[in-house]
Enzyme design. Structure first.
Site, PDB file in Angstrom:
ATOM      1  N   TYR A  17      71.442  68.851   2.481  1.00 37.21           N
ATOM      2  CA  TYR A  17      72.236  69.711   1.599  1.00 37.21           C
ATOM      3  C   TYR A  17      73.197  70.571   2.440  1.00 37.21           C
ATOM      4  CZ  TYR A  17      69.082  68.113  -2.064  1.00 37.21           C
ATOM      5  OH  TYR A  17      68.378  67.333  -2.937  1.00 37.21           O
ATOM      6  N   ASP A  31      46.804  47.143 -18.045  1.00 38.64           N
ATOM      7  CA  ASP A  31      47.652  45.958 -17.942  1.00 38.64           C
ATOM      8  C   ASP A  31      47.389  44.972 -19.074  1.00 38.64           C
ATOM      9  OD1 ASP A  31      48.829  46.979 -15.717  1.00 38.64           O
ATOM     10  OD2 ASP A  31      47.741  45.735 -14.277  1.00 38.64           O
TER      11      ASP A  31
HETATM   12  P1  ADP Z   1      44.153  47.199 -15.007  1.00 38.65           P
HETATM   13  O1  ADP Z   1      45.252  47.416 -14.014  1.00 38.65           O
HETATM   14  O2  ADP Z   1      44.635  47.210 -16.400  1.00 38.65           O
HETATM   15  O3  ADP Z   1      42.992  48.100 -14.788  1.00 38.65           O
HETATM   16  P2  ADP Z   1      43.084  44.893 -13.487  1.00 38.65           P
HETATM   17  O4  ADP Z   1      43.736  43.549 -13.514  1.00 38.65           O
HETATM   18  O5  ADP Z   1      43.181  45.694 -12.242  1.00 38.65           O
HETATM   19  O6  ADP Z   1      43.621  45.686 -14.776  1.00 38.65           O
HETATM   20  O7  ADP Z   1      41.547  44.729 -13.787  1.00 38.65           O
HETATM   21  C1  ADP Z   1      41.063  43.934 -14.807  1.00 38.65           C
HETATM   22  C2  ADP Z   1      39.603  43.643 -14.513  1.00 38.65           C
HETATM   23  O8  ADP Z   1      39.012  43.058 -15.665  1.00 38.65           O
HETATM   24  C3  ADP Z   1      39.377  42.672 -13.364  1.00 38.65           C
HETATM   25  O9  ADP Z   1      38.470  43.242 -12.427  1.00 38.65           O
HETATM   26  C4  ADP Z   1      38.744  41.439 -14.039  1.00 38.65           C
HETATM   27  O10 ADP Z   1      37.797  40.793 -13.212  1.00 38.65           O
HETATM   28  C5  ADP Z   1      38.076  42.055 -15.254  1.00 38.65           C
HETATM   29  N1  ADP Z   1      37.874  41.141 -16.385  1.00 38.65           N
HETATM   30  C6  ADP Z   1      38.812  40.357 -16.968  1.00 38.65           C
HETATM   31  N2  ADP Z   1      38.259  39.654 -18.007  1.00 38.65           N
HETATM   32  C7  ADP Z   1      36.961  40.034 -18.078  1.00 38.65           C
HETATM   33  C8  ADP Z   1      35.881  39.679 -18.938  1.00 38.65           C
HETATM   34  N3  ADP Z   1      36.040  38.829 -19.944  1.00 38.65           N
HETATM   35  N4  ADP Z   1      34.665  40.254 -18.722  1.00 38.65           N
HETATM   36  C9  ADP Z   1      34.495  41.156 -17.718  1.00 38.65           C
HETATM   37  N5  ADP Z   1      35.485  41.507 -16.875  1.00 38.65           N
HETATM   38  C10 ADP Z   1      36.700  40.969 -17.042  1.00 38.65           C
END
Ligand code: ADP
Ligand code: SF4
Length: 681
Positions: free
Chosen positions: A177, A641
């Site tokens: 600045y 997500d």
């Molecule tokens: P976010 O950023 O939304 O938290 P992530 O992709 O980091 O999502 O995490 C999603 C998690 O959900 C992963 O650890 C994955 O293994 C888990 N997951 C996805 N489907 C299932 C399911 N049917 N049962 C149990 N865990 C699941």
């Protein structure tokens, strides 16, 4: 109980005429709130003071309409209404026994006064210099009268600062600045007593420090923010000329990408050596930053006489209660900053800062969220959270702390979702803190049960019959080209040549291959994935439809270093090209401007274009509405997500929000409409 080794951090210290109760000093930092959001700002700064910071500062605070940084939010002390706004902040800060500081700011050629439309004042006729803006406007070259005016405006702003209740008033002489323009021989081309020899170039800063001291007249301290760097010996000469003038030195380094270093490149306490050298030249207290989250490092900096106060911006955003946690010895509860710079990015986008680690940041006033206090539920529910990524972990933690009975089910053996994979990529190791802090809190909470290696199906969910089901199953990188630069898939694609961004990390390709990473995501992932593949010994080309790789990294201050690292690693970069087709060992590219095509030979193409939410479980359950009602399920929510893929900060925020909404479903409608309305006269 506090570790006696940390006692030194809680010793009071005099800063000129005022005394800080301890050594924790929230340096001035952008908030994305500025003068337009005084309530949001006051509540946020107040929480920091409540969390134990001895000093809490504003962000850059304009002294006059010739320093206007619209559309970036900034504070101002132009008139009485600004005094009223700041009063709110200083009251909140004083309530908790902390000192309030204000960083008086004069723009220069970094700004372009888009709000006031007055020509910005600079030392040369020069285009505005902020490369994230590239506005064609230029500064007006200042004359002697302008210098006189600025001195008056600065004095007037200092008077208003006192009226607003500030205890520390800054002269802000760095970060490119106006005052740093005076110091710099390249930008200061004046031939009068303000230009030429160093004694002349420091004159204006000296005058402003003296003016401010005269105005505050022992009622407040005068601080100066200044840069010193080991590669810039003149910075120490300049410092020596001013050494004992202010009551406090707020020291940083001339390279903002070190000071505000993204953790991909810069680790804790990176400013130490530069600051130490200046510390030896002054008898006044020194504060400095360095993304300090470890109390042992902090103690070491004080003991080694590098500095007298522990400065923090990001660590105080990630954990406003960091000082109190050190004070009570609850070190495992410190929510450590991961250095992602998502906070800073959002200030640059003109909205209140947010934080990957602290979802309550920026929501203190609007939503009444607090980093440490969560309302206990009046009606305890049984909640099943599925997925342990940042969204699922945060939802489970908050629900547990609210008093609900929580079961967290995760299909993998390890908790953490995307954090586990991403934290293993080059430079991202500190990201694991997002997971680790949450697991520590979850383990402490009696009413949360964790079930790893539990793949959930609609049948198993129905069988368990929890009243609330929170689905946080995340998202996976797509295997198509639909993204920012294309609404449709590759014209032709040899399916064996396309690997997704997840698959290539889960099952690394063993034989040395030629990879093309197609980055239409424009953040860190394409670059760190390319670096990882290179590390594994593959040949890598990064193709990107934008003019630069990692464009969004401009906001997180990682773009330049990221591109340097990619190029130096020997990764070939092709900008301004899309991938049209992937067949027969060839990726066919077309220029986004001319349509001109070219071909590159490769074994695999990894599209980093968009993510597809994992919603089979959610969709399946929703199709069985009657059955889930019969099984006692009241509500199913999709979060993180799985709802809408985004940055990790959004997933953590979504986790927190979903937990709150289980008790208070109306909050979304009510609270998110709460805005800062201007006072209509
Ligand atoms: P976010 O950023 O939304 O938290 P992530 O992709 O980091 O999502 O995490 C999603 C998690 O959900 C992963 O650890 C994955 O293994 C888990 N997951 C996805 N489907 C299932 C399911 N049917 N049962 C149990 N865990 C699941
Ligand atoms: Fe730290 Fe990232 Fe939070 Fe900023 S957003 S305070 S860098 S964790």
């Amino acid at each position: 109980m506090r570790d006696p080794r940390h006692d030194i951090l809680f010793e009071p210290i005099n800063i000129g005429p005022v005394t800080s109760k301890n050594r924790f000093y929230q340096v001035p930092h952008c908030s994305g709130m500025g003068w337009r959001r005084p309530n949001t700002l006051a509540a946020m700064r107040g929480v920091k003071a409540e969390g134990g910071w001895g000093v809490v500062n504003t962000e850059y605070c304009s002294i006059h309409p010739t320093s206007d940084n619209d559309a970036f939010p900034y504070c101002a002390l132009w008139d009485n209404e600004d005094i009223i706004s700041h009063r709110k902040m200083t009251d909140e800060v004083h309530k908790h026994g902390a000192l309030a500081g204000v960083e008086l700011w004069i723009g220069g050629s970094l700004i372009v006064n888009l709000g006031t439309r007055l020509p910005p004042l600079g030392l040369r006729n020069h285009p505005q210099q902020d490369t994230s803006v590239y506005h064609p406007g230029q500064t007006r070259c200042m004359d002697k009268n302008d210098i006189k005016n600025i001195r008056k405006w600065h004095r007037d702003a200092a008077k208003r600062a006192l009226e607003a209740g500030f205890d520390i008033v800054y002269v802000y002489a760095t970060h490119g600045y106006l005052l740093s323009e005076f110091l710099n021989p390249e930008t200061n081309i004046r031939s009068d007593e303000y230009g030429g020899p160093l004694e002349n170039r420091v004159r204006f800063i000296k005058e402003l420090i003296e003016d401010t001291r005269e105005i505050v007249d022992g009622k407040a301290a005068v601080a100066t923010r200044f840069s010193v760097g080991l590669n810039d010996s003149e910075s120490y000469d300049a410092f020596a000329l001013l050494a004992d003038l202010p009551d406090l030195w707020d020291l940083t380094v001339p390279d903002y990408s070190v000071e505000m270093g993204n953790s991909r490149f810069i680790k804790e306490a990176a400013l130490k050596d530069s600051v130490l050298k200046a510390r030896q030249l002054t008898s006044k207290p020194v504060v400095s930053v360095g993304r300090l989250t470890s109390p042992d490092t902090m103690v070491q900096l004080l003991r080694e006489n590098v500095q007298d106060l522990i400065g923090a911006a990001r660590p105080s955003i990630a954990d406003p209660f960091l000082p109190n946690k050190i004070s009570t010895g609850n070190l495992e509860d410190i929510r450590e900053c991961i250095g992602c710079n998502v906070c800073y990015a959002h200030d640059s986008l003109g909205v209140p800062i947010r934080c990957t680690q602290n979802p309550t940041m920026g929501e203190e006033w609007r939503n009444g969220w607090h980093p440490e206090k969560i309302l206990t539920t009046k009606k305890r529910k049984r909640v099943l959270v599925i997925g342990s990524g940042p969204a699922g972990l945060e939802a489970s933690r908050v629900l547990g702390e609210m008093g609900h009975k929580v079961a967290l089910a995760e299909k993998s053996r390890e908790l953490g979702g995307r954090i586990i994979t991403e934290a293993k990529l080059p430079g991202l190791s500190e990201w694991i803190r997002v997971r680790d802090w949450r697991i520590t809190q979850i383990n402490k909470c009696q009413n949360i049960e964790v079930f790893p290696e539990s793949f959930m199906t609609s049948e198993s969910v129905l069988e368990l019959g929890y009243e609330n089901v929170v689905i946080a199953t995340g998202a996976r990188w797509a295997k198509d080209s639909i993204g920012r630069h294309s609404n449709c898939d590759f014209r032709e694609a040899d399916i064996g040549m396309i690997i997704s961004g997840d698959e290539v990390l889960e099952k690394p390709v063993k034989s040395k291959s030629k990879f093309v990473v197609y980055d239409d995501d424009h953040y860190y992932f394409g670059s760190v994935l390319a670096l990882e593949l290179k590390r594994q010994g593959h040949q890598v080309t990064l193709v990107c439809p934008a003019g630069r790789i990692c464009s969004w990294g401009e906001f997180t201050d990682e773009q330049t270093r990221s591109n340097t690292e990619v190029i130096q690693a020997g990764i070939k970069v092709i900008n301004n090209y899309k991938i049209e087709a992937v067949t027969n060992g060839i990726a066919e590219l077309s220029c986004v401007f001319s349509g001109e095509t070219k071909e590159i030979f490769c074994d695999f193409v990894i599209p980093i274009t968009r993510k597809i939410p994992v919603t089979d479980l959610y969709d399946d359950l929703c199709s069985k509405k009657q059955e889930f009602r019969d099984n006692g399920i009241e509500k199913i929510m999709k979060i993180g997500d799985a709802e809408a893929p985004s940055i990790i900060a959004a997933a953590v925020h979504s986790g927190y929000r979903s937990a709150i909404e289980i008790d208070n479903p109306a909050s979304k409608a009510l609270n998110f409409a709460k805005r800062e309305h201007p006072l209509i006269k």
